[in-house]
Design an enzyme around this catalytic site. Structure first.
Site, short mmCIF file in Angstrom:
data_model
loop_
_atom_site.label_atom_id
_atom_site.label_comp_id
_atom_site.label_asym_id
_atom_site.label_seq_id
_atom_site.Cartn_x
_atom_site.Cartn_y
_atom_site.Cartn_z
N CYS A 34 0.80 -1.23 0.00
CA CYS A 34 0.00 0.00 0.00
C CYS A 34 0.83 1.28 0.00
O CYS A 34 0.28 2.36 -0.17
CB CYS A 34 -0.92 0.02 1.22
SG CYS A 34 0.00 -0.02 2.75
N ASP A 60 2.36 2.55 2.60
CA ASP A 60 2.42 3.19 3.91
C ASP A 60 3.80 3.00 4.54
O ASP A 60 4.51 2.05 4.22
CB ASP A 60 1.33 2.61 4.83
CG ASP A 60 -0.06 3.03 4.37
OD1 ASP A 60 -0.15 3.96 3.56
OD2 ASP A 60 -1.04 2.42 4.82
N CYS A 80 -2.73 3.35 7.62
CA CYS A 80 -4.14 3.15 7.95
C CYS A 80 -4.33 2.92 9.45
O CYS A 80 -3.37 2.77 10.20
CB CYS A 80 -4.67 1.96 7.17
SG CYS A 80 -3.93 0.41 7.70
N CYS A 132 -1.15 -5.21 7.32
CA CYS A 132 -0.78 -3.97 8.01
C CYS A 132 -0.02 -4.26 9.31
O CYS A 132 0.80 -3.45 9.75
CB CYS A 132 -2.01 -3.14 8.33
SG CYS A 132 -3.13 -2.95 6.93
#
Ligand code: FES
Length: 122
Positions: free
Chosen positions: A33, A35, A58, A102
């Site tokens: 992603c 991040d 996130c 994540c």
């Protein structure tokens, strides 16, 4: 989508921030992603005495960073290296399956910081 525990952790982060004069810093990006997470460690006698993080990601990544920090604080370097993404998910109680990746961000940043610390020692 997120559990109450994850929402509560996200709303009141305890380890978010930066350590000036940290003994080690590790930064990683999530390939899925984009991040980014940076972790700061204060290490004394091979023990993590303080830990902070900055996460640009996130809600799951921030909650996972908190969980990782809670698990790592007070641990020896060797013990901290054994923290897995499953331990982080367990600490959070639950994560939606599409958010499991994540939780890896925090663990990878911690490992990178420790690797940088070991490199600096040599
Ligand atoms: S979507 Fe990027 S870390 Fe969660």
């Amino acid at each position: 989508m997120y559990s109450k525990k994850v929402m509560d952790i996200f709303k009141k982060p305890k380890f978010s921030g930066e350590i000036k004069n940290a003994d080690a810093v590790g930064e990683v990006g999530n390939v899925k992603c984009g991040d980014i997470m940076r972790v700061y460690l204060k290490i004394k006698d091979e023990k993590i005495v303080d830990i902070k993080y900055k996460t640009y990601g996130c809600m799951a990544a921030i909650a996972a960073s908190e969980a990782m920090s809670k698990l790592a604080k007070g641990k020896t370097i060797e013990e901290a290296l054994r923290i897995s993404s499953q331990d982080i998910v367990k600490e959070l109680g639950d994560l939606p399956p599409i958010k499991i990746h994540c939780s890896v961000l925090g663990m990878d940043a911690l490992k990178k910081a420790i690797a940088n610390y070991e490199k600096k020692k040599k």
